[in-house]
Design a protein around this motif. Structure first.
Motif, mmCIF file in Angstrom:
data_model
loop_
_atom_site.group_PDB
_atom_site.id
_atom_site.type_symbol
_atom_site.label_atom_id
_atom_site.label_comp_id
_atom_site.label_asym_id
_atom_site.label_seq_id
_atom_site.Cartn_x
_atom_site.Cartn_y
_atom_site.Cartn_z
ATOM 1 N N ARG A 1 11.481 -5.093 -2.092
ATOM 2 C CA ARG A 1 10.507 -4.014 -2.283
ATOM 3 C C ARG A 1 9.563 -3.867 -1.094
ATOM 4 O O ARG A 1 9.315 -2.753 -0.615
ATOM 5 N N ARG A 2 8.996 -4.963 -0.629
ATOM 6 C CA ARG A 2 8.035 -4.856 0.473
ATOM 7 C C ARG A 2 8.710 -4.311 1.725
ATOM 8 O O ARG A 2 8.139 -3.482 2.439
ATOM 9 N N LEU A 3 9.925 -4.758 2.001
ATOM 10 C CA LEU A 3 10.669 -4.255 3.150
ATOM 11 C C LEU A 3 10.932 -2.761 3.018
ATOM 12 O O LEU A 3 10.728 -1.987 3.968
ATOM 13 N N ILE A 4 11.374 -2.318 1.844
ATOM 14 C CA ILE A 4 11.703 -0.901 1.654
ATOM 15 C C ILE A 4 10.452 -0.037 1.736
ATOM 16 O O ILE A 4 10.438 1.014 2.394
ATOM 17 N N GLN A 5 9.381 -0.457 1.097
ATOM 18 C CA GLN A 5 8.192 0.395 1.019
ATOM 19 C C GLN A 5 7.390 0.403 2.313
ATOM 20 O O GLN A 5 6.706 1.388 2.604
ATOM 21 N N ASN A 6 7.469 -0.684 3.105
ATOM 22 C CA ASN A 6 6.639 -0.764 4.312
ATOM 23 C C ASN A 6 7.421 -0.885 5.605
ATOM 24 O O ASN A 6 6.825 -0.950 6.681
ATOM 25 N N GLY A 7 8.757 -0.936 5.528
ATOM 26 C CA GLY A 7 9.550 -1.081 6.740
ATOM 27 C C GLY A 7 9.581 0.189 7.566
ATOM 28 O O GLY A 7 9.245 1.282 7.104
ATOM 29 N N ASP A 8 10.000 0.028 8.826
ATOM 30 C CA ASP A 8 10.194 1.185 9.706
ATOM 31 C C ASP A 8 11.514 1.855 9.350
ATOM 32 O O ASP A 8 12.559 1.195 9.277
ATOM 33 N N LEU A 9 11.474 3.176 9.145
ATOM 34 C CA LEU A 9 12.655 3.930 8.749
ATOM 35 C C LEU A 9 13.410 4.432 9.979
ATOM 36 O O LEU A 9 12.823 5.032 10.879
ATOM 37 N N TYR A 10 14.713 4.189 9.980
ATOM 38 C CA TYR A 10 15.606 4.737 11.000
ATOM 39 C C TYR A 10 16.665 5.573 10.295
ATOM 40 O O TYR A 10 17.410 5.061 9.454
ATOM 41 N N GLY B 1 14.784 14.969 4.475
ATOM 42 C CA GLY B 1 13.830 15.918 5.041
ATOM 43 C C GLY B 1 12.396 15.470 4.877
ATOM 44 O O GLY B 1 11.571 15.578 5.796
ATOM 45 N N THR B 2 12.077 14.930 3.699
ATOM 46 C CA THR B 2 10.718 14.441 3.455
ATOM 47 C C THR B 2 10.341 13.365 4.460
ATOM 48 O O THR B 2 9.195 13.294 4.927
ATOM 49 N N SER B 3 11.308 12.530 4.841
ATOM 50 C CA SER B 3 11.024 11.427 5.758
ATOM 51 C C SER B 3 10.694 11.883 7.166
ATOM 52 O O SER B 3 10.265 11.067 7.985
ATOM 53 N N MET B 4 10.861 13.158 7.484
ATOM 54 C CA MET B 4 10.446 13.641 8.801
ATOM 55 C C MET B 4 8.965 13.369 9.046
ATOM 56 O O MET B 4 8.548 13.117 10.173
ATOM 57 N N VAL B 5 8.180 13.408 7.975
ATOM 58 C CA VAL B 5 6.736 13.235 8.119
ATOM 59 C C VAL B 5 6.207 12.099 7.248
ATOM 60 O O VAL B 5 5.301 11.376 7.656
ATOM 61 N N TYR B 6 6.762 11.926 6.059
ATOM 62 C CA TYR B 6 6.121 11.115 5.034
ATOM 63 C C TYR B 6 6.831 9.776 4.845
ATOM 64 O O TYR B 6 8.063 9.718 4.805
ATOM 65 N N PRO B 7 6.079 8.681 4.704
ATOM 66 C CA PRO B 7 6.678 7.350 4.589
ATOM 67 C C PRO B 7 7.390 7.142 3.266
ATOM 68 O O PRO B 7 7.104 7.810 2.267
ATOM 69 N N VAL B 8 8.311 6.192 3.261
ATOM 70 C CA VAL B 8 9.045 5.850 2.043
ATOM 71 C C VAL B 8 8.085 5.479 0.922
ATOM 72 O O VAL B 8 8.314 5.804 -0.256
ATOM 73 N N TYR C 1 0.071 7.469 8.326
ATOM 74 C CA TYR C 1 -0.241 7.952 6.988
ATOM 75 C C TYR C 1 -0.251 6.817 5.964
ATOM 76 O O TYR C 1 -1.048 6.823 5.024
ATOM 77 N N ARG C 2 0.616 5.834 6.152
ATOM 78 C CA ARG C 2 0.671 4.729 5.199
ATOM 79 C C ARG C 2 -0.570 3.844 5.291
ATOM 80 O O ARG C 2 -1.050 3.328 4.274
ATOM 81 N N THR C 3 -1.117 3.683 6.496
ATOM 82 C CA THR C 3 -2.201 2.707 6.688
ATOM 83 C C THR C 3 -3.562 3.315 6.980
ATOM 84 O O THR C 3 -4.574 2.621 6.829
ATOM 85 N N ARG C 4 -3.616 4.610 7.392
ATOM 86 C CA ARG C 4 -4.906 5.196 7.747
ATOM 87 C C ARG C 4 -5.122 6.584 7.140
ATOM 88 O O ARG C 4 -6.026 7.305 7.549
ATOM 89 N N LEU C 5 -4.286 6.955 6.173
ATOM 90 C CA LEU C 5 -4.532 8.156 5.368
ATOM 91 C C LEU C 5 -4.583 7.758 3.898
ATOM 92 O O LEU C 5 -5.551 8.064 3.206
ATOM 93 N N CYS C 6 -3.544 7.075 3.425
ATOM 94 C CA CYS C 6 -3.604 6.487 2.082
ATOM 95 C C CYS C 6 -4.730 5.461 2.046
ATOM 96 O O CYS C 6 -4.990 4.771 3.033
#
Length: 737
Positions: free
Chosen positions: A630-639, A562-569, A316-321
């Motif tokens: 900022r770049r790490l938070i907005q584009n990093g992989d969430l665990y 809950g939002t992070s189940m589907v949607y990126p930071v 969603y971050r790279t091929r929907l937005c």
């Protein structure tokens, strides 16, 4: 990434990054064979489907083969009325009143890339090598109905998209009463169902329950994807958790009425279906006309919910937005809504902007109340001209004053609405959604403009373009503060009134597409009373969404988790607000509010001019920290590390693509007297690397941090938080030498 057709077996094998999906034609009916870990095409893939004759209550549409019944066959796009008694994927009514069609295979084609969906948001590719698409054409000879099932698999994602196009090739009109985007039949029911539910200021809480005979249904009938339910559902094995186990995710790229359902039948099979909600839906198809469904995005994960989420996030971050802001760092902003509400003037706004600039904040957003005679929520929506009583020199002057302090200028709008007390409504009372001779139900003193009408869309495009062309706006918050009632359009014929809600969405998408195309420099943020329209459809036009009107740090833990189940930071707007909190009255430390908000697109929603010097110093430090990471938070992989739905602690971390940097956030809701010593086991790191951890003198090897954990210092009191920055260094011995 390949799609094979084995003609002798009449089998399609779709292979994405690490996933296989198989379809087999059984007497012309497309049957579902497999979805899961990648299988080799040269292995033995015959005779996977099993057949058995059942009793007379499962009728046999193929006289020569009594083992075939659509009531038991796992299908790709099940139909109504020809022996399948489970929920169908589509239903058509013919001019003679009958509702029976029987689709069978006619042809197929396999193409490189991914065709766009006309008038609808969808996943896209940047080159044809990224994906391959199967178009499976089915045909009903009696009615002339053609249905094209579209499947796209991806080179770099364990994901598949599905959509459907209906074409009336017959000589008489057809009426679609049901037109879902995807249906998958699983061979057993040993699954839990996970979905996201809530309400205004309490959106997207995680719900999980085991399947049993009957159905679990998640839906919206509100004219939008809604606060109450999100257009997402997942099936997962009972033992699956964040890190392990099979998960099958379904997400709909749509912003209107939707339905997702998991139905367990008499033989323990599970049918999952998703698409436009059939409730109050109908679409007239004249000869030669077509109808396109929205797109369902299906994700398989063998690495639990975390693996599923990270696939959705990257996709969603790279091929929907899209657009200029997709890969850019998002600005830190301050919004004046909770600072002033409707009571402001140019001097007050500039004062907040001046203080914000001194703290390092980059963008000021002027919220509701700048237009018409808007001193409360009782008037002026639709009259998009500046209120000269509040801003005598106009928006241009205010924007210039804000920008003189080195800040960008943003603006709130609510284009889809109209106030009965407005010049626009007095001129065009028929422009709202309504039914003749029925009362018009108001919510927040407003009605909804009928965006299925071209004249309404033209007015809004010209009005908004006039503002965005003359005022140096770099950010727009697009709000929508009510759901649909009296759904009807003065422009549509009686036979097409059930098309209104979907035509509204098509009109909204068209308007948004024209605006973001004309003003590519503007960062658009979607809002609907907070998170009432947080869905993939909106992200296609607006790469971030105001996550919730609830800005309380404790409530936000569940909402953002809950939002992070589907949607990126990168899609989540998250702000620090004043205390006592305006929604729940809770008082939380400024540091905790900052740590929660820094786990999204960071900003503030308070009156900076009223803060004491020590709090301004804290904000200055928060802003500097966020800019650094900022770049790490907005584009990093969430665990996700600890769930707020399971206990007193919440934790998550964001890891860079090369796994050499990470940010860890830990939250304690209530203080614990004489509490235990805590270690937080991390995820996603390089096992063989040493990491320097902020606040610690020692360095820690990645495997230790993930298997033993990071010591958490004692946190005294309620609503406390702590963050850690991890930076990889060379192995210890190499550095000593």
């Amino acid at each position: 990434m390949t799609i094979h057709f084995q003609e002798s077996e009449q089998r399609f094998h779709l292979q994405s990054k690490d996933t296989s999906y198989m379809i087999q034609l059984v007497h012309g009916y497309p049957a579902h064979v497999y979805w899961g870990p990648k299988l080799s095409e040269d292995g033995n893939l015959t005779d996977i489907l099993m057949f058995q004759e059942r009793c007379s209550f499962s009728p046999n549409p193929v006289p020569e083969d009594k083992s075939i019944s659509l009531d038991t066959l796992p299908q790709e796009y099940p139909q109504y009325g020809t022996s399948d008694f489970r929920h169908p994927a589509y239903q058509v009514q013919l001019e003679d009143g009958s509702r029976i069609t029987e689709l069978t295979y006619r042809s197929h084609r396999i193409v490189n890339g991914k065709p766009a969906l006309e008038g609808l948001p969808a996943i896209y590719t940047e080159n044809e090598d990224e994906a391959q698409t199967l178009e499976l054409e089915l045909f009903d000879a009696y009615s002339g109905l053609t249905v094209i099932l579209s499947y796209t698999v991806f080179e770099y994602f364990d994901a598949m998209t599905r959509s459907v196009r209906f074409v009336n090739e017959g000589k008489q009109a057809l009426r679609l009463n049901r037109a879902l985007s995807a249906s998958v039949d699983f061979f057993d029911s040993d699954y839990d169902c996970l979905y996201l539910s809530g309400t205004w200021t309490r959106e997207r809480h995680v719900q999980r329950k085991p399947l049993s005979p009957g159905a679990v249904r998640v839906e919206s009938r509100r004219g939008s994807s809604s606060h109450q339910m999100n257009p997402f559902m997942a099936l997962l094995r009972p033992a699956a958790d964040e890190d392990q186990g099979e998960v099958f995710g379904f997400s709909l790229v749509y912003s209107g009425n939707f339905a997702a359902e998991a139905e367990v039948d008499q033989f323990g099979m599970t049918r999952v279906s998703m698409g436009i909600n059939p409730f109050d839906f109908g679409w007239l198809l004249e000869p030669g006309e077509s109808f396109q469904t929205p797109e369902a995005v299906m994700v398989y994960s063998s690495e639990g919910l975390g693996g599923m989420s990270r696939t959705y996030h990257r996709l969603y971050r790279t091929r929907l937005c899209r657009g200029a802001h997709r890969d850019k760092e998002r600005p830190i902003l301050v919004n004046n809504w909770e600072a002033t509400y409707f009571d402001f003037n140019a001097d007050k706004i500039e004062a907040i902007a001046k203080d914000a600039a001194e703290l390092g904040i980059e963008l000021f957003v002027l919220d509701d109340g700048w237009f018409g005679k808007r001193d409360s929520d009782t008037s002026s929506l639709g009259d998009w001209t500046v209120d000269r009583n509040k801003l005598p020199d106009g928006l241009e002057d205010l924007a210039a004053r804000v920008k003189s302090h080195g800040m960008e200028f943003g603006l709130w709008v609510e284009p889809e609405m109209v106030s009965p007390d407005s010049d626009l409504y007095r001129r065009h009372p028929d422009w709202c959604l309504h039914v003749p001779h029925r009362r018009r139900t108001e919510a927040r003193n407003q009605l909804i403009l009928d965006l299925s009408r071209e004249d309404v869309r033209t007015y809004l495009f010209e009005a908004l373009s006039g503002i965005f062309s003359t005022v140096p706006v770099s950010y727009v918050k697009w709000d929508m503060n009510r759901n649909m009632t009296e759904i009807g359009s003065a422009e549509l014929a009686a036979a097409r009134q059930t098309e209104t809600a979907h035509r509204y969405m098509l009109g909204l998408y068209e308007l948004m597409d024209k605006l973001v195309t004309r003003f590519p420099h503007i960062l658009f943020e979607s809002c609907s009373g907070g998170g009432g329209r947080f869905d993939p459809g909106m992200l296609y036009y607006m790469p971030q969404t105001w996550t919730s009107d609830d800005t309380d740090a404790v409530e936000r833990l569940k909402i953002q988790y809950g939002t992070s189940m589907v949607y990126p930071v990168s899609s989540m707007g998250a702000h620090v607000s004043a205390v006592p909190n305006h929604q729940v009255g809770r008082i939380t430390p400024l540091t905790t509010r900052g740590d929660v908000a820094m786990s999204g697109n960071f900003g503030y929603e308070l009156d900076l001019t009223k803060l004491p010097a020590e709090e301004k110093d804290i904000i200055k430090q928060q802003v500097a920290l966020y800019k650094e990471n900022r770049r790490l938070i907005q584009n990093g992989d969430l665990y996700r590390l600890k769930s707020p739905f399971s206990g007193n602690e919440t934790a998550w971390m964001l890891v860079s693509e090369d796994r050499r940097e990470a940010m860890v956030f830990y939250f304690q809701v209530l203080g614990v007297p004489n509490g235990p010593l805590r270690r937080l086991r991390l995820k996603g790191l390089q096992t063989e690397l040493d990491y320097r951890v902020s606040g610690f003198e020692d360095r820690y090897r990645g495997d230790r941090l993930m298997q033993i954990g990071l010591p958490i210092p004692p946190l005294d009191g309620d609503y406390k938080s702590v963050w850690f920055k991890l930076t990889a260094v060379n192995e210890w011995r190499q550095e000593v030498e």
